[in-house]
Design a protein around this motif. Structure first.
Motif, PDB file in Angstrom:
ATOM      1  N   ASP A  61       0.904  -1.239   0.024  1.00 55.75           N
ATOM      2  CA  ASP A  61      -0.090  -0.074   0.092  1.00 55.75           C
ATOM      3  C   ASP A  61       0.814   1.056   0.026  1.00 55.75           C
ATOM      4  N   ASP A  62       0.807   1.855  -0.780  1.00 56.57           N
ATOM      5  CA  ASP A  62       1.571   3.219  -1.160  1.00 56.57           C
ATOM      6  C   ASP A  62       1.080   4.477  -0.516  1.00 56.57           C
ATOM      7  N   THR A  63      -0.054   4.359   0.031  1.00 54.08           N
ATOM      8  CA  THR A  63      -0.703   5.239   0.922  1.00 54.08           C
ATOM      9  C   THR A  63      -0.456   5.115   2.388  1.00 54.08           C
ATOM     10  N   ARG A  64       0.086   4.194   2.668  1.00 51.05           N
ATOM     11  CA  ARG A  64       0.415   3.703   4.349  1.00 51.05           C
ATOM     12  C   ARG A  64       1.193   4.646   4.778  1.00 51.05           C
ATOM     13  N   PRO A  65       1.151   5.277   5.917  1.00 48.31           N
ATOM     14  CA  PRO A  65       1.840   6.344   6.657  1.00 48.31           C
ATOM     15  C   PRO A  65       2.932   5.884   6.626  1.00 48.31           C
ATOM     16  N   ILE A  66       4.216   7.078   6.795  1.00 49.62           N
ATOM     17  CA  ILE A  66       5.482   6.451   7.073  1.00 49.62           C
ATOM     18  C   ILE A  66       5.918   7.296   8.297  1.00 49.62           C
ATOM     19  N   LEU A  67       6.696   6.634   9.142  1.00 44.68           N
ATOM     20  CA  LEU A  67       6.922   7.361  10.453  1.00 44.68           C
ATOM     21  C   LEU A  67       8.583   7.201  10.453  1.00 44.68           C
ATOM     22  N   LEU A  68       9.287   8.539  10.374  1.00 42.97           N
ATOM     23  CA  LEU A  68      10.693   8.796  10.199  1.00 42.97           C
ATOM     24  C   LEU A  68      11.166   8.929  11.688  1.00 42.97           C
ATOM     25  N   ILE A 130      12.136  10.365   0.449  1.00 35.36           N
ATOM     26  CA  ILE A 130      10.814   9.269   0.939  1.00 35.36           C
ATOM     27  C   ILE A 130       9.623   9.933   0.235  1.00 35.36           C
ATOM     28  N   LYS A 131       9.556  11.291   0.221  1.00 41.57           N
ATOM     29  CA  LYS A 131       8.340  11.772  -0.470  1.00 41.57           C
ATOM     30  C   LYS A 131       8.360  11.429  -2.179  1.00 41.57           C
ATOM     31  N   GLN A 132       9.661  11.753  -2.626  1.00 43.11           N
ATOM     32  CA  GLN A 132       9.572  11.137  -4.054  1.00 43.11           C
ATOM     33  C   GLN A 132       9.105   9.722  -4.420  1.00 43.11           C
ATOM     34  N   ARG A 133       9.567   8.893  -3.309  1.00 39.35           N
ATOM     35  CA  ARG A 133       9.331   7.457  -3.548  1.00 39.35           C
ATOM     36  C   ARG A 133       7.943   7.221  -3.040  1.00 39.35           C
ATOM     37  N   PHE A 134       7.370   7.834  -2.142  1.00 35.98           N
ATOM     38  CA  PHE A 134       5.948   7.656  -1.491  1.00 35.98           C
ATOM     39  C   PHE A 134       5.365   8.706  -1.668  1.00 35.98           C
ATOM     40  N   PRO A 135       4.906   9.319  -2.689  1.00 36.47           N
ATOM     41  CA  PRO A 135       4.214  10.825  -2.751  1.00 36.47           C
ATOM     42  C   PRO A 135       2.774  10.801  -2.070  1.00 36.47           C
ATOM     43  N   LEU A 136       2.120   9.560  -2.100  1.00 33.31           N
ATOM     44  CA  LEU A 136       0.830   9.831  -1.589  1.00 33.31           C
ATOM     45  C   LEU A 136       0.584   9.249  -0.042  1.00 33.31           C
ATOM     46  N   ALA A 137       1.845   8.889   0.492  1.00 34.95           N
ATOM     47  CA  ALA A 137       1.764   8.512   1.976  1.00 34.95           C
ATOM     48  C   ALA A 137       2.149   9.491   2.863  1.00 34.95           C
ATOM     49  N   PRO A 138       1.251   9.936   3.741  1.00 41.53           N
ATOM     50  CA  PRO A 138       1.428  10.826   5.040  1.00 41.53           C
ATOM     51  C   PRO A 138       2.721  10.584   5.613  1.00 41.53           C
ATOM     52  N   LEU A 152      13.397  19.835  14.983  1.00 35.48           N
ATOM     53  CA  LEU A 152      12.841  21.060  15.309  1.00 35.48           C
ATOM     54  C   LEU A 152      13.551  22.105  14.531  1.00 35.48           C
ATOM     55  N   ASN A 153      14.913  21.975  14.419  1.00 37.01           N
ATOM     56  CA  ASN A 153      15.642  22.849  13.488  1.00 37.01           C
ATOM     57  C   ASN A 153      15.311  22.688  12.081  1.00 37.01           C
ATOM     58  N   TYR A 154      15.095  21.633  11.430  1.00 41.68           N
ATOM     59  CA  TYR A 154      14.617  21.474  10.201  1.00 41.68           C
ATOM     60  C   TYR A 154      13.441  22.270  10.063  1.00 41.68           C
ATOM     61  N   LEU A 155      12.433  21.959  10.861  1.00 43.52           N
ATOM     62  CA  LEU A 155      10.836  22.370  10.784  1.00 43.52           C
ATOM     63  C   LEU A 155      11.129  23.989  10.867  1.00 43.52           C
ATOM     64  N   ILE A 156      11.886  24.547  11.581  1.00 45.74           N
ATOM     65  CA  ILE A 156      12.074  26.044  11.620  1.00 45.74           C
ATOM     66  C   ILE A 156      12.608  26.705  10.195  1.00 45.74           C
ATOM     67  N   GLY A 157      13.585  25.856   9.769  1.00 47.12           N
ATOM     68  CA  GLY A 157      14.297  26.409   8.543  1.00 47.12           C
ATOM     69  C   GLY A 157      13.645  26.222   7.124  1.00 47.12           C
ATOM     70  N   GLU A 158      12.713  25.219   7.232  1.00 41.14           N
ATOM     71  CA  GLU A 158      11.762  24.896   6.142  1.00 41.14           C
ATOM     72  C   GLU A 158      10.761  24.659   6.496  1.00 41.14           C
ATOM     73  N   PRO A 159      10.016  25.826   6.474  1.00 37.55           N
ATOM     74  CA  PRO A 159       8.272  26.182   6.751  1.00 37.55           C
ATOM     75  C   PRO A 159       7.406  25.349   5.642  1.00 37.55           C
ATOM     76  N   LYS A 160       7.770  25.086   4.671  1.00 41.52           N
ATOM     77  CA  LYS A 160       6.958  24.455   3.714  1.00 41.52           C
ATOM     78  C   LYS A 160       7.495  23.032   3.307  1.00 41.52           C
ATOM     79  N   ASN A 161       8.010  22.416   4.519  1.00 43.32           N
ATOM     80  CA  ASN A 161       8.433  21.099   4.545  1.00 43.32           C
ATOM     81  C   ASN A 161       7.332  20.215   4.305  1.00 43.32           C
ATOM     82  N   PRO A 162       7.438  18.857   3.871  1.00 40.24           N
ATOM     83  CA  PRO A 162       6.488  17.825   3.412  1.00 40.24           C
ATOM     84  C   PRO A 162       6.156  17.043   4.619  1.00 40.24           C
ATOM     85  N   ILE A 163       6.745  17.256   5.840  1.00 41.72           N
ATOM     86  CA  ILE A 163       6.303  16.412   6.940  1.00 41.72           C
ATOM     87  C   ILE A 163       4.939  17.011   7.433  1.00 41.72           C
TER      88      ILE A 163
END
Length: 325
Positions: A61-68, A130-138, A152-163
């Protein structure tokens, strides 16, 4: 503003009130647990690599959520907090992937540099893959301790991130204060252990990078201030440890995060002091801050003494499920 997710309150059982017990016991409790992992060597843009350890990578299932998952300082897929969550995920059935920071998978990375609390480029490349490989997965992410800072530093620096949503557990949001706190009392035991691991890792790499650092200074580093002054700061482009701590401590910039997130801290965390804790004005309108009275450092044990469980393993799936609704 995001809808606040109601989280079950944490109350340490009588047998786990001590913060040092909370911090150390999980290493024993989940020592024998195993998970079937698929390993991937991921090549970075600068010519180095990181290793990824997947659970359920080849699910149909390519829509299955991914936990990093982002481990703590010198952690890995064998860290107890990751092994215990993998047990839960075996029932949940999501894809899970542990991103090993450079040199943390049991294999030395190619370069003299490694990773630090502000190193977000590697994470960004992994997230993009990960998003390129599984574009439909949360895509959800959890960072433990130092991994929480990186996230957190990543979220701060990349406000439009795909997480889609993130959780930070026991993150040392103010590095200088943590370096001071872990150099006092019984906490020195943790400092000695972590410094010895990092020194050993670098000493083994020193043979192939003999001119990069004075070997004696590295061997004599006994505190985080010492180690970060000798290695982390100069190797990664900072003036000194104080400069590194100032630039890579996310505490004062937390309110700018746009991604839904949860930050978990314990007041008795032996790696920290009160300076690390967030003030209400420092919590983003997209975030929740959960401060417990006890729990140690990435501990949060609950249940019966003969059948201990991790409260985090309830909170993490519950929070992410709420973000899917």
């Amino acid at each position: 503003m995001q809808t606040t997710h109601q989280i079950r309150t944490y109350q340490a059982p009588i047998w786990a009130k001590n913060p040092h017990f909370q911090t150390i016991a999980p290493r024993v409790l989940w020592r024998r647990s195993k998970a079937r992992l698929q390993w991937q060597q991921f090549e970075l843009n600068d010519g180095d690599f990181v290793d990824l350890a997947w659970q359920n990578q080849f699910a149909n299932d390519d829509t299955r959520p991914i936990l990093l998952l982002l481990h703590g300082l010198h952690g890995c897929a064998e860290s107890p907090y990751i092994k215990s969550l993998m047990q839960v995920n075996a029932q949940l059935g999501w894809r899970m992937v542990v991103m090993h920071q450079r040199g943390c998978s049991g294999r030395a990375n190619r370069f003299w540099r490694s990773y630090h609390s502000g190193e977000t480029d590697d994470l960004g490349q992994v997230v993009q893959m990960i998003k390129q490989r599984f574009p439909l997965a949360p895509l959800f992410a959890v960072g433990y301790s130092m991994g929480g800072n990186i996230l957190l530093n990543y979220l701060i620096g990349e406000p439009k991130n795909p997480i889609q949503a993130a959780i930070s557990v026991s993150a040392p949001l103010k590095l200088g204060a943590c370096a001071d706190a872990i150099n006092k009392g019984f906490s020195k035991v943790y400092q000695r252990y972590l410094i010895s691991l990092m020194r050993s890792s670098l000493v083994s790499k020193h043979r192939s990078h003999p001119n990069r650092i004075e070997h004696l200074k590295l061997r004599n580093s006994s505190t985080f201030w010492d180690f970060d002054n000798v290695y982390t700061a100069p190797v990664h482009g900072f003036v000194d440890a104080a400069d590194y701590y100032q630039q890579c401590s996310p505490k004062t910039r937390m309110a700018t995060i746009k991604t839904p997130h949860l930050v978990v801290h314990s007041q008795d965390d032996p790696f920290m002091n009160h300076e690390v804790l967030l003030e209400p004005t420092q919590v983003s309108s997209h975030g929740q801050y959960l401060l417990t009275q006890s729990g140690g450092h990435v501990g949060f044990l609950e249940g019966e003494m003969n059948r201990p469980q991790s409260w985090l393993n309830h909170v993490i799936p519950s929070y992410f499920k709420s973000q899917l609704e």
